[in-house]
Design a protein around this motif. Structure first.
Motif, PDB file in Angstrom:
ATOM      1  N   GLU A  52      23.366  33.259  13.104  1.00  0.00           N
ATOM      2  CA  GLU A  52      23.419  34.411  13.824  1.00  0.00           C
ATOM      3  C   GLU A  52      23.658  35.551  12.826  1.00  0.00           C
ATOM      4  O   GLU A  52      23.182  36.722  13.101  1.00  0.00           O
ATOM      5  CB  GLU A  52      24.539  34.427  14.947  1.00  0.00           C
ATOM      6  CG  GLU A  52      23.784  33.664  16.152  1.00  0.00           C
ATOM      7  CD  GLU A  52      25.157  33.031  17.020  1.00  0.00           C
ATOM      8  OE1 GLU A  52      26.292  33.655  16.761  1.00  0.00           O
ATOM      9  OE2 GLU A  52      24.874  32.159  17.966  1.00  0.00           O
ATOM     10  N   ILE A  53      24.639  35.649  11.928  1.00  0.00           N
ATOM     11  CA  ILE A  53      24.920  36.535  10.945  1.00  0.00           C
ATOM     12  C   ILE A  53      23.672  36.957  10.113  1.00  0.00           C
ATOM     13  O   ILE A  53      23.491  38.105   9.953  1.00  0.00           O
ATOM     14  CB  ILE A  53      26.233  36.179  10.398  1.00  0.00           C
ATOM     15  CG1 ILE A  53      27.562  36.108  11.172  1.00  0.00           C
ATOM     16  CG2 ILE A  53      26.638  37.182   9.069  1.00  0.00           C
ATOM     17  CD1 ILE A  53      28.661  35.269  10.539  1.00  0.00           C
ATOM     18  N   LEU A  54      23.151  35.853   9.839  1.00  0.00           N
ATOM     19  CA  LEU A  54      22.002  36.382   8.829  1.00  0.00           C
ATOM     20  C   LEU A  54      20.844  36.605   9.700  1.00  0.00           C
ATOM     21  O   LEU A  54      20.381  37.876   9.014  1.00  0.00           O
ATOM     22  CB  LEU A  54      21.241  34.782   8.328  1.00  0.00           C
ATOM     23  CG  LEU A  54      22.238  34.132   7.120  1.00  0.00           C
ATOM     24  CD1 LEU A  54      21.664  32.697   7.029  1.00  0.00           C
ATOM     25  CD2 LEU A  54      22.291  34.924   5.919  1.00  0.00           C
ATOM     26  N   SER A  55      20.578  36.524  10.810  1.00  0.00           N
ATOM     27  CA  SER A  55      19.696  36.988  11.380  1.00  0.00           C
ATOM     28  C   SER A  55      19.985  38.605  11.900  1.00  0.00           C
ATOM     29  O   SER A  55      19.045  39.611  11.891  1.00  0.00           O
ATOM     30  CB  SER A  55      19.579  36.422  12.931  1.00  0.00           C
ATOM     31  OG  SER A  55      18.581  36.884  13.951  1.00  0.00           O
ATOM     32  N   SER A  56      21.302  38.765  12.349  1.00  0.00           N
ATOM     33  CA  SER A  56      21.694  40.268  12.474  1.00  0.00           C
ATOM     34  C   SER A  56      21.454  41.193  11.263  1.00  0.00           C
ATOM     35  O   SER A  56      21.333  42.420  11.253  1.00  0.00           O
ATOM     36  CB  SER A  56      23.303  40.295  12.836  1.00  0.00           C
ATOM     37  OG  SER A  56      23.947  40.079  11.644  1.00  0.00           O
ATOM     38  N   GLU A  57      21.463  40.393   9.797  1.00  0.00           N
ATOM     39  CA  GLU A  57      21.187  41.072   8.784  1.00  0.00           C
ATOM     40  C   GLU A  57      19.748  41.017   8.229  1.00  0.00           C
ATOM     41  O   GLU A  57      19.357  41.464   7.233  1.00  0.00           O
ATOM     42  CB  GLU A  57      22.064  40.529   7.502  1.00  0.00           C
ATOM     43  CG  GLU A  57      23.537  40.772   7.685  1.00  0.00           C
ATOM     44  CD  GLU A  57      23.917  42.174   7.740  1.00  0.00           C
ATOM     45  OE1 GLU A  57      23.398  42.839   7.022  1.00  0.00           O
ATOM     46  OE2 GLU A  57      24.930  42.553   8.567  1.00  0.00           O
ATOM     47  N   LYS A  58      18.889  40.647   9.450  1.00  0.00           N
ATOM     48  CA  LYS A  58      17.259  40.397   9.187  1.00  0.00           C
ATOM     49  C   LYS A  58      17.040  39.528   8.043  1.00  0.00           C
ATOM     50  O   LYS A  58      16.045  39.851   7.332  1.00  0.00           O
ATOM     51  CB  LYS A  58      16.783  41.971   9.148  1.00  0.00           C
ATOM     52  CG  LYS A  58      16.997  42.763  10.302  1.00  0.00           C
ATOM     53  CD  LYS A  58      16.085  44.003  10.488  1.00  0.00           C
ATOM     54  CE  LYS A  58      16.261  44.885  11.741  1.00  0.00           C
ATOM     55  NZ  LYS A  58      17.443  44.524  12.407  1.00  0.00           N
ATOM     56  N   LEU A  59      17.884  38.706   7.789  1.00  0.00           N
ATOM     57  CA  LEU A  59      17.795  37.673   6.573  1.00  0.00           C
ATOM     58  C   LEU A  59      17.246  36.164   7.386  1.00  0.00           C
ATOM     59  O   LEU A  59      17.726  36.033   8.549  1.00  0.00           O
ATOM     60  CB  LEU A  59      18.864  37.451   6.190  1.00  0.00           C
ATOM     61  CG  LEU A  59      19.503  38.716   5.113  1.00  0.00           C
ATOM     62  CD1 LEU A  59      20.824  38.333   4.641  1.00  0.00           C
ATOM     63  CD2 LEU A  59      18.257  38.903   3.975  1.00  0.00           C
ATOM     64  N   PRO A  60      16.689  35.622   6.941  1.00  0.00           N
ATOM     65  CA  PRO A  60      16.314  34.075   7.500  1.00  0.00           C
ATOM     66  C   PRO A  60      17.247  33.476   7.717  1.00  0.00           C
ATOM     67  O   PRO A  60      18.166  33.043   6.502  1.00  0.00           O
ATOM     68  CB  PRO A  60      15.087  33.763   6.370  1.00  0.00           C
ATOM     69  CG  PRO A  60      15.010  34.409   5.254  1.00  0.00           C
ATOM     70  CD  PRO A  60      16.027  35.729   5.572  1.00  0.00           C
ATOM     71  N   PRO A  61      17.323  32.679   8.748  1.00  0.00           N
ATOM     72  CA  PRO A  61      18.448  31.500   9.027  1.00  0.00           C
ATOM     73  C   PRO A  61      18.337  30.346   8.078  1.00  0.00           C
ATOM     74  O   PRO A  61      17.371  30.131   7.481  1.00  0.00           O
ATOM     75  CB  PRO A  61      18.163  31.203  10.407  1.00  0.00           C
ATOM     76  CG  PRO A  61      16.690  31.356  10.687  1.00  0.00           C
ATOM     77  CD  PRO A  61      16.244  32.499   9.856  1.00  0.00           C
ATOM     78  N   LEU A  62      19.366  29.403   8.090  1.00  0.00           N
ATOM     79  CA  LEU A  62      19.402  28.226   7.224  1.00  0.00           C
ATOM     80  C   LEU A  62      18.320  27.235   8.129  1.00  0.00           C
ATOM     81  O   LEU A  62      18.644  27.372   9.583  1.00  0.00           O
ATOM     82  CB  LEU A  62      20.606  27.652   7.235  1.00  0.00           C
ATOM     83  CG  LEU A  62      21.755  28.217   6.398  1.00  0.00           C
ATOM     84  CD1 LEU A  62      23.014  27.644   6.624  1.00  0.00           C
ATOM     85  CD2 LEU A  62      21.323  28.243   4.784  1.00  0.00           C
ATOM     86  N   LYS A  63      17.624  26.657   7.725  1.00  0.00           N
ATOM     87  CA  LYS A  63      16.671  25.691   8.241  1.00  0.00           C
ATOM     88  C   LYS A  63      16.963  24.400   8.267  1.00  0.00           C
ATOM     89  O   LYS A  63      17.953  24.066   7.626  1.00  0.00           O
ATOM     90  CB  LYS A  63      15.259  25.702   7.799  1.00  0.00           C
ATOM     91  CG  LYS A  63      14.623  26.937   7.452  1.00  0.00           C
ATOM     92  CD  LYS A  63      13.289  26.990   7.035  1.00  0.00           C
ATOM     93  CE  LYS A  63      12.776  28.332   6.786  1.00  0.00           C
ATOM     94  NZ  LYS A  63      12.491  28.648   5.418  1.00  0.00           N
ATOM     95  N   SER A  64      16.845  23.552   9.549  1.00  0.00           N
ATOM     96  CA  SER A  64      17.468  22.360   9.597  1.00  0.00           C
ATOM     97  C   SER A  64      16.325  21.458   8.872  1.00  0.00           C
ATOM     98  O   SER A  64      15.198  21.836   9.044  1.00  0.00           O
ATOM     99  CB  SER A  64      17.621  22.074  11.184  1.00  0.00           C
ATOM    100  OG  SER A  64      16.652  22.015  11.932  1.00  0.00           O
ATOM    101  N   ASN A  65      16.717  20.439   8.527  1.00  0.00           N
ATOM    102  CA  ASN A  65      15.851  19.438   7.764  1.00  0.00           C
ATOM    103  C   ASN A  65      15.679  18.230   8.913  1.00  0.00           C
ATOM    104  O   ASN A  65      16.483  17.629   9.352  1.00  0.00           O
ATOM    105  CB  ASN A  65      16.212  18.934   6.511  1.00  0.00           C
ATOM    106  CG  ASN A  65      16.424  20.051   5.580  1.00  0.00           C
ATOM    107  OD1 ASN A  65      16.762  21.104   5.889  1.00  0.00           O
ATOM    108  ND2 ASN A  65      16.407  19.562   4.311  1.00  0.00           N
TER     109      ASN A  65
END
Length: 119
Positions: free
Chosen positions: A106-119
């Motif tokens: 959510e924090i990454l998204s608010s900064e317009k950065l890609p989220p951590l992806k699940s594997n």
């Protein structure tokens, strides 16, 4: 904790999971990572997890930043603030501590950065 941490990634992950009293399945759910990936990381010394996976593991285990950065190093990964804004943000999030991978995303998204992806 740092003094007792085993010196290789698989052993360190197993040790940290025992310290935190968490199963493979519980860690997989919290880290949003497939349980098979967690199992491979625990048993295969030559398995090289992605940066995102190791960061998600650190967040899910609620590790302090020193232990997180050491675990990243053992996995052959590092966060380079000079190379990417996202790496810099992840480094800050590990230092301040996120309560969950979802919160981190959510924090990454608010900064317009890609989220951590699940594997």
């Amino acid at each position: 904790m740092m003094n007792e941490l085993p010196r290789n990634y698989p052993d360190a992950l197993v040790w940290l999971m025992k310290q935190k009293n968490i199963t493979v399945e519980q860690l997989a759910e919290k880290a949003m990572v497939d349980s098979k990936t967690i199992s491979r990381m625990r048993t295969k010394a030559d398995y090289k997890p992605t940066l995102e996976t190791v960061v998600a593991i650190c967040i899910a285990l609620q590790l302090d930043s020193d232990v997180s950065f050491e675990l990243l190093k053992m996995a052959g990964r590092h966060l380079d603030c000079c190379s990417s804004e996202r790496d810099c943000m992840l480094r800050c999030l590990l230092k301040q501590g996120c309560s969950s991978v979802q919160e981190c995303n959510e924090i990454l998204s608010s900064e317009k950065l890609p989220p951590l992806k699940s594997n």
